[in-house]
Design an enzyme around this catalytic site. Structure first.
Site, PDB file in Angstrom:
ATOM      1  N   ASP A 109     -12.974  16.682  22.798  1.00  0.00           N
ATOM      2  CA  ASP A 109     -13.370  17.239  21.502  1.00  0.00           C
ATOM      3  C   ASP A 109     -13.848  16.168  20.523  1.00  0.00           C
ATOM      4  O   ASP A 109     -13.674  14.957  20.772  1.00  0.00           O
ATOM      5  CB  ASP A 109     -12.198  18.036  20.884  1.00  0.00           C
ATOM      6  CG  ASP A 109     -10.854  17.329  21.019  1.00  0.00           C
ATOM      7  OD1 ASP A 109     -10.839  16.093  21.194  1.00  0.00           O
ATOM      8  OD2 ASP A 109      -9.817  18.004  20.940  1.00  0.00           O
ATOM      9  N   ASN A 120       1.094  23.700  17.583  1.00  0.00           N
ATOM     10  CA  ASN A 120       0.939  25.154  17.714  1.00  0.00           C
ATOM     11  C   ASN A 120       0.546  25.547  19.144  1.00  0.00           C
ATOM     12  O   ASN A 120       0.138  26.666  19.385  1.00  0.00           O
ATOM     13  CB  ASN A 120      -0.102  25.667  16.706  1.00  0.00           C
ATOM     14  CG  ASN A 120      -1.473  25.018  16.919  1.00  0.00           C
ATOM     15  OD1 ASN A 120      -1.657  24.277  17.872  1.00  0.00           O
ATOM     16  ND2 ASN A 120      -2.402  25.298  16.033  1.00  0.00           N
ATOM     17  N   HIS A 153      -1.935  24.155  20.906  1.00  0.00           N
ATOM     18  CA  HIS A 153      -3.354  24.007  21.245  1.00  0.00           C
ATOM     19  C   HIS A 153      -3.580  22.901  22.282  1.00  0.00           C
ATOM     20  O   HIS A 153      -2.797  21.968  22.400  1.00  0.00           O
ATOM     21  CB  HIS A 153      -4.236  23.828  19.994  1.00  0.00           C
ATOM     22  CG  HIS A 153      -4.222  22.481  19.335  1.00  0.00           C
ATOM     23  ND1 HIS A 153      -4.230  22.329  17.974  1.00  0.00           N
ATOM     24  CD2 HIS A 153      -4.233  21.217  19.841  1.00  0.00           C
ATOM     25  CE1 HIS A 153      -4.262  21.045  17.680  1.00  0.00           C
ATOM     26  NE2 HIS A 153      -4.256  20.353  18.791  1.00  0.00           N
TER      27      HIS A 153
HETATM   28  C1  GLP Z   1      -5.377  16.839  18.304  1.00  0.00           C
HETATM   29  C2  GLP Z   1      -6.420  16.826  19.429  1.00  0.00           C
HETATM   30  C3  GLP Z   1      -5.804  17.213  20.736  1.00  0.00           C
HETATM   31  C4  GLP Z   1      -4.487  16.493  20.840  1.00  0.00           C
HETATM   32  C5  GLP Z   1      -3.504  17.103  19.876  1.00  0.00           C
HETATM   33  C6  GLP Z   1      -2.202  16.353  19.766  1.00  0.00           C
HETATM   34  O1  GLP Z   1      -5.729  17.593  17.231  1.00  0.00           O
HETATM   35  N1  GLP Z   1      -7.576  17.625  19.223  1.00  0.00           N
HETATM   36  O2  GLP Z   1      -6.684  16.906  21.799  1.00  0.00           O
HETATM   37  O3  GLP Z   1      -3.966  16.616  22.131  1.00  0.00           O
HETATM   38  O4  GLP Z   1      -4.093  17.315  18.628  1.00  0.00           O
HETATM   39  O5  GLP Z   1      -2.364  15.144  19.103  1.00  0.00           O
HETATM   40  P1  GLP Z   1      -1.274  13.991  19.109  1.00  0.00           P
HETATM   41  O6  GLP Z   1      -1.226  13.479  20.488  1.00  0.00           O
HETATM   42  O7  GLP Z   1      -1.771  12.981  18.122  1.00  0.00           O
HETATM   43  O8  GLP Z   1       0.004  14.624  18.691  1.00  0.00           O
END
Ligand code: GLP
Length: 240
Positions: free
Chosen positions: A66, A135, A137
Site C-alpha cells: 500500500d 481493527n 485490517h
Molecule cells: C498500517 C499499514 C499496514 C500495517 C498496519 C500495522 O496502517 N497499512 O500494512 O500492517 O497498519 O502497522 P504497524 O505494524 O505499524 O502496527
C-alpha cells in the site's frame, strides 16, 4: 495456520527473515512487502543476511501492499521512503524490480488494474509479509461489508488515522486515502507471514484466529489460506 509465539522481537524477526531468505534462495522470488513497525526488524535481519553474503536481492522482485495518497513518494512519510530507508537502500535490489503503489495515479482505476497485472506478470507473489491493524485490517483493507478483490483506492478508517497519525507531526496532515492491494490479491500469494506484536494488537489477533471469518475483521480470511504463518509476541497472543 502455523501460529508461533516468540519470547522477543529479535527471535520473531529471525524466524520471519529465515522464511523469506529460504524463498529467495529457492528461486527468483517475488516478495510482497509491508510497512509499519511490525516488519521493520525483519528487514534488519534480511540486511544482515545480505551483508553476510547469505542472500542476494539481484533477482528478487518486490510488490508493496500500500501507499498513502496525497503525498509525493519522496515525502518522508511515504511508504516508498520507508521501504528505501528500511531495506532497498541497503541491498542489491534492482530499481526496476521494486514496486510500491503510486499514491497519486492519474487514472486510479487503470493504475490499480495495472498493479495487479504486474503482479500476475511477475508470476504471482511467492511470500507475502503482513502486519495487522488494531481493527483487523491487512494492507489498508479496512473492516467493511465485503472482502475486497484487487488493488483499489480506500478511505482510511478513523481507527487507522488515529493509529498512524503519531507518525505525522501536527504540521503534516495525515492522508485520508490510500492505494492498497485488495484482500483477494493478498490471498493469491503462495505463502503468507503475518507479524503482530504488542497489547494493542491482541484483540485483532484474537478476532482473526478465533472470531467469525468476516469482512468486519479482514485478517480473519487468512484462515482460508493453506500456507499462513502467524508470528506473535506474548502480548499480541495474550487473548488467545
Ligand atoms: C498500517 C499499514 C499496514 C500495517 C498496519 C500495522 O496502517 N497499512 O500494512 O500492517 O497498519 O502497522 P504497524 O505494524 O505499524 O502496527
Amino acid at each position: 495456520m502455523d501460529i508461533r509465539i516468540f519470547k522477543n522481537s529479535y527471535e520473531l524477526s529471525c524466524a520471519a527473515a529465515d522464511l523469506i531468505a529460504e524463498a529467495i534462495k529457492r528461486k527468483n522470488a517475488v516478495l510482497g512487502l509491508a510497512t509499519g513497525a511490525s516488519p521493520k526488524e525483519t528487514y534488519d535481519r534480511l540486511i544482515e543476511k545480505y551483508n553476510k553474503g547469505e542472500i542476494s536481492f539481484k533477482n528478487v522482485t518486490t510488490f508493496n501492499l500500500d501507499e498513502y495518497c496525497a503525498i509525493p513518494r519522496t515525502d518522508k512519510h511515504s511508504y516508498f521512503t520507508y521501504m528505501c530507508e528500511s531495506l532497498f537502500n541497503h541491498v542489491d535490489i534492482k530499481e526496476e524490480n521494486i514496486h510500491v503503489p503510486d499514491g497519486n495515479p492519474e487514472n486510479t482505476e487503470e493504475y490499480c488494474a495495472s498493479y495487479d497485472e504486474a503482479i500476475k506478470n511477475a508470476g504471482g507473489i511467492d511470500i507475502q509479509l503482513l502486519g495487522i491493524g488494531r481493527n483487523g485490517h491487512i494492507g489498508f483493507n479496512e473492516p467493511s461489508d465485503s472482502f475486497t478483490k484487487g488493488t483499489y483506492k480506500v478511505k482510511l478508517s478513523d481507527s487507522t488515522v488515529e493509529a498512524n497519525k503519531i507518525y505525522f507531526s501536527s504540521n503534516d496532515k495525515m492522508p485520508e486515502y490510500a492505494i492498497t492491494m485488495g484482500v483477494e490479491s493478498i490471498l493469491n500469494a503462495k505463502e503468507i507471514i503475518l507479524i503482530a506484536q504488542g497489547k494493542a494488537k491482541a484483540e485483532a489477533v484474537n478476532n482473526m484466529i478465533n472470531g467469525e471469518i468476516s469482512p468486519s475483521c479482514p485478517a480473519s480470511i487468512l484462515r482460508k489460506h493453506n500456507a499462513v504463518h502467524i508470528f506473535l509476541d506474548g502480548e499480541a497472543a495474550s487473548l488467545l
